[in-house]
Design a protein around this motif. Sequence first.
Motif, PDB file in Angstrom:
ATOM      1  N   PRO A  24       0.815  -1.223   0.000  1.00  0.00           N
ATOM      2  CA  PRO A  24       0.000   0.000   0.000  1.00  0.00           C
ATOM      3  C   PRO A  24       0.843   1.266   0.000  1.00  0.00           C
ATOM      4  N   TYR A  25       2.161   1.148   0.156  1.00  0.00           N
ATOM      5  CA  TYR A  25       3.016   2.335   0.282  1.00  0.00           C
ATOM      6  C   TYR A  25       4.002   2.499  -0.863  1.00  0.00           C
ATOM      7  N   GLY A  26       3.925   1.595  -1.826  1.00  0.00           N
ATOM      8  CA  GLY A  26       4.892   1.662  -2.925  1.00  0.00           C
ATOM      9  C   GLY A  26       6.311   1.531  -2.395  1.00  0.00           C
ATOM     10  N   ALA A  27       6.469   0.747  -1.329  1.00  0.00           N
ATOM     11  CA  ALA A  27       7.776   0.662  -0.667  1.00  0.00           C
ATOM     12  C   ALA A  27       8.655  -0.449  -1.251  1.00  0.00           C
ATOM     13  N   ILE A  28       8.092  -1.222  -2.204  1.00  0.00           N
ATOM     14  CA  ILE A  28       8.862  -2.353  -2.733  1.00  0.00           C
ATOM     15  C   ILE A  28       9.110  -2.161  -4.228  1.00  0.00           C
ATOM     16  N   SER A  29      10.314  -2.504  -4.652  1.00  0.00           N
ATOM     17  CA  SER A  29      10.594  -2.502  -6.086  1.00  0.00           C
ATOM     18  C   SER A  29      11.114  -3.885  -6.476  1.00  0.00           C
ATOM     19  N   ALA A  30      10.790  -4.289  -7.691  1.00  0.00           N
ATOM     20  CA  ALA A  30      11.271  -5.566  -8.235  1.00  0.00           C
ATOM     21  C   ALA A  30      11.022  -5.503  -9.740  1.00  0.00           C
ATOM     22  N   ASP A  31      11.698  -6.312 -10.487  1.00  0.00           N
ATOM     23  CA  ASP A  31      11.461  -6.340 -11.933  1.00  0.00           C
ATOM     24  C   ASP A  31      11.387  -7.788 -12.385  1.00  0.00           C
ATOM     25  N   SER A  32      10.171  -8.205 -12.711  1.00  0.00           N
ATOM     26  CA  SER A  32       9.993  -9.622 -13.043  1.00  0.00           C
ATOM     27  C   SER A  32      10.640  -9.958 -14.393  1.00  0.00           C
ATOM     28  N   LYS A  33      10.633  -8.986 -15.346  1.00  0.00           N
ATOM     29  CA  LYS A  33      11.204  -9.278 -16.666  1.00  0.00           C
ATOM     30  C   LYS A  33      12.715  -9.451 -16.590  1.00  0.00           C
ATOM     31  N   LYS A  75      14.329 -10.064 -13.921  1.00  0.00           N
ATOM     32  CA  LYS A  75      14.645 -10.944 -12.785  1.00  0.00           C
ATOM     33  C   LYS A  75      15.402 -10.212 -11.688  1.00  0.00           C
ATOM     34  N   ILE A  76      14.975  -8.955 -11.443  1.00  0.00           N
ATOM     35  CA  ILE A  76      15.587  -8.228 -10.327  1.00  0.00           C
ATOM     36  C   ILE A  76      14.720  -8.476  -9.090  1.00  0.00           C
ATOM     37  N   GLN A  77      15.354  -9.013  -8.064  1.00  0.00           N
ATOM     38  CA  GLN A  77      14.618  -9.401  -6.859  1.00  0.00           C
ATOM     39  C   GLN A  77      14.020  -8.198  -6.124  1.00  0.00           C
ATOM     40  N   ALA A  78      13.050  -8.524  -5.281  1.00  0.00           N
ATOM     41  CA  ALA A  78      12.354  -7.469  -4.536  1.00  0.00           C
ATOM     42  C   ALA A  78      13.301  -6.766  -3.575  1.00  0.00           C
ATOM     43  N   GLN A  79      13.129  -5.447  -3.485  1.00  0.00           N
ATOM     44  CA  GLN A  79      13.889  -4.615  -2.551  1.00  0.00           C
ATOM     45  C   GLN A  79      12.879  -3.798  -1.761  1.00  0.00           C
ATOM     46  N   ILE A  80      13.018  -3.761  -0.436  1.00  0.00           N
ATOM     47  CA  ILE A  80      12.069  -2.993   0.373  1.00  0.00           C
ATOM     48  C   ILE A  80      12.766  -1.765   0.947  1.00  0.00           C
ATOM     49  N   THR A  81      12.166  -0.581   0.703  1.00  0.00           N
ATOM     50  CA  THR A  81      12.679   0.642   1.313  1.00  0.00           C
ATOM     51  C   THR A  81      12.175   0.687   2.749  1.00  0.00           C
ATOM     52  N   GLN A  82      13.085   0.478   3.700  1.00  0.00           N
ATOM     53  CA  GLN A  82      12.672   0.345   5.103  1.00  0.00           C
ATOM     54  C   GLN A  82      11.927   1.569   5.620  1.00  0.00           C
ATOM     55  N   ALA A  83      12.373   2.763   5.251  1.00  0.00           N
ATOM     56  CA  ALA A  83      11.746   3.978   5.779  1.00  0.00           C
ATOM     57  C   ALA A  83      10.303   4.113   5.314  1.00  0.00           C
TER      58      ALA A  83
END
Lengths: 204, 598
Positions: free
Chosen positions: B396-405, B407-415
């Motif tokens: 709900p916060y757009g705090a995670i990035s990843a790229d399925s195409k 194959k970049i794994q999920a990254q969570i912005t802790q803040a």
Amino acid sequence: MKKSALQQGEAPRIGVYICHCGLNIARTVDCPKVAELSAAMPDVIVSRDIQYACSEPGQHGIKEDIAEHGLNRVVIASCSPRLHEPTFRQMIESAGLNPYLLEMANLREHCSWVHINEPEAATAKALDLVRMAVARARDLEPLQGSRIPLTKRTLVIGGGIAGIQSALDLADNGYEVVLVEKKPSIGGQMARLDKTFPTMDCSI
Amino acid sequence: MTDAGRHPRIKLLTLSEVIDVKGYVGNFEVKILKRARYVSEKDCTACGECAKVCPVVRPDEFNEGLSSRKAVYSPFPQAVPSAYVINIKECLGHNPVVCAKCSEVCEKKCINFHMSDEEVVEKVGSIVVATGLEPYNPKELDEYSYTRFENVLSSTEFERLVSAGGPSKGELIRPSDRNVPKSVGFVQCVGSRSARKGGEYCSNICCMNTVKSTLVLKEHYPDIEIKVFYIDIRAFGKGFEDLYRKSRSLGVRYIRGLPGTVIENGDGGIRVAVENTATGKIAFHDLDMLVLAVGLQPSKTTKKLQEILGLQLSPDGFFLEAHPKLQPVDSATKGVYFAGCAEGPKDIKESVTQGSASAARAIRLMHRGEIISEPATAEVDPEKCKACGKCVEVCPYGAISADSKRKIQAQITQAACSGCGTCAAECPFDAIIMNHFTDQQIGNQVEALLAEAPESKVLAFACNWCSYAGADYAGVSRLQYPPNVRLIRTMCSGRVDESFIWDAFAKAAPIVLVSGCHIGDCHYNNANLWTQKRIEKIRKKMSKLGIRPERLQLEWISAAEGVRFAKVMGELEKLRRQVSAEEIAETVKALAEKTGAN
């Protein structure tokens, strides 16, 4: 990824404290019995019932146990964690434990107060709630928050007497304030009063 | 007021409303809609020449419509800022052919018809909600004939009539004939303490406001006859009883009983029939004027702001404080505080006290210049993450990035992570660890709960902010419900993993409840929409496996709904009794086969 305390080879040593909360809990739940039965739960090193866990002597007793018995997890079965979790987290932190190694069981709001006329069922439920808390505590892991910068500025929504007072106190203490009012002037309802009690003077 | 207007550290935005708030404690980004004033705040000297020539005459809302103002006007003489304002909807327009008289006479050239509304963005660390109140409108309580008789007034109208700055310069006159009334009656609890109309609560200020009004009247008109019709007089504050005694000693009559009927008896006089509950007798009182002491209601902006800031309301519609005794000005949202009538009806002294208290609470938060973030946030296990991107979709916060195409794994912005745990629940590969609410920790609780006599227990997941707090509220209210339920707290219902539910049924749970904030009230934007989807999906799967879907319940229970929480617990117990030992055994078997097949 962090490794859990267990994976690091540290065996859980849990202290369980059943709070009477005066008679708030103890009138309905048989606290000594819950404490006695909790002692037999896995990894529980110490289990006691105490008059007031939140009181100075109550907290002091828990801290002593942490030192004496080398406790590394604490379960406090008392009131809602929404009330005293910060208190007990601070307490175990001052005893050298990470604050996230605390677990609470809510024996007051969720048990004694809502099953006043069913002491046996309430005691059985209290025991379950403690068993669940102990089970959870076993796998709690130490956590550390990070420091985040903060904007020293406050938004006050509403320019009536309360909002004005808040804004002035903040501003006089050196903080920047944004005061938002939907009408063309601040003053709110107060500005429309001729005289106000108890002083009987004007409002503005 | 003027101090606030000219304080170098206070930025005053009038004609403005908060329309959006993003961010979190310490770092809020606030979007404010600032409506155009059409008069330069900086240059206007409030000389009033513009209003003199303005041809548009409208009722003056500051004086409750008892006087008139122009389309360009000053709200009231002591207004802050003092600059005039144009109500553009009333204004004839800037086309010189039509009007523009005001701009012609303004020497300082303050009037600018081309001003437009603007959006202002402000960054703040804390927020004080002081949105005030709305006086009760007595129109709906028409047994007092407010809409029919001119000389039946609301206490807010009365207040303007006796005000030195009001439409009659402080002279109390009857609207019907502009004569000074010889007798005035006050009716208490109008829109308060009524289960039928208005609020059920006591509005706190009306008793003393009426006592004050009687003293003001007696000071101006010593011979005036005053009667107060009441249920009971609540003069509880410091110095209040003195004022009440003084009012009585000046000859004001306090009559215990509210009017049953109000009729007009010619010449604008009012006749009220009142049963005096002290003597048990019905009496008629002839009065020249009747004043309805109206109660206080939540401000109209309350609901909108509640949604914007993710706050909670009490059953009476005012904002709900974090704790009624120990945290009276804190909200459940960190960094947001209440002051004044936003939180409930209160008088000036209490409003001022809360104003100061909210400032102190905000300073307590901000003075270090930094905050320690909540470490109960989500974390990715790189050994398990398949870069599918599901977590990115649900956060709900757009705090995670990843790229399925790629194959970049999920990254969570802790803040940016607030710790709702929806990603951990939705991850198809169990690759997200929700710290402090891990699968293992919650699994342990489920196991311990169902270790003995599972058939006798109801397992309920409750979100911290609403449902768990609602259960607390049921406790504080001493509401009694069946003792079979055991709660497992998660921060958000979005954390409740499908696997927790299968696990519970496999361990012979008869009934499982998932509960959270009402849709639209979720403390994690809209994470509970994912809860809803997930529960629907699981119930379909249950049907396919021959498990009655009713055994999995979903309820939205707010922090103020203690009564509802207790009621739901009663209903769950009824459902539990309908689940037989055979049914539980079949479920356990079906789930064991399913696991075996996998």
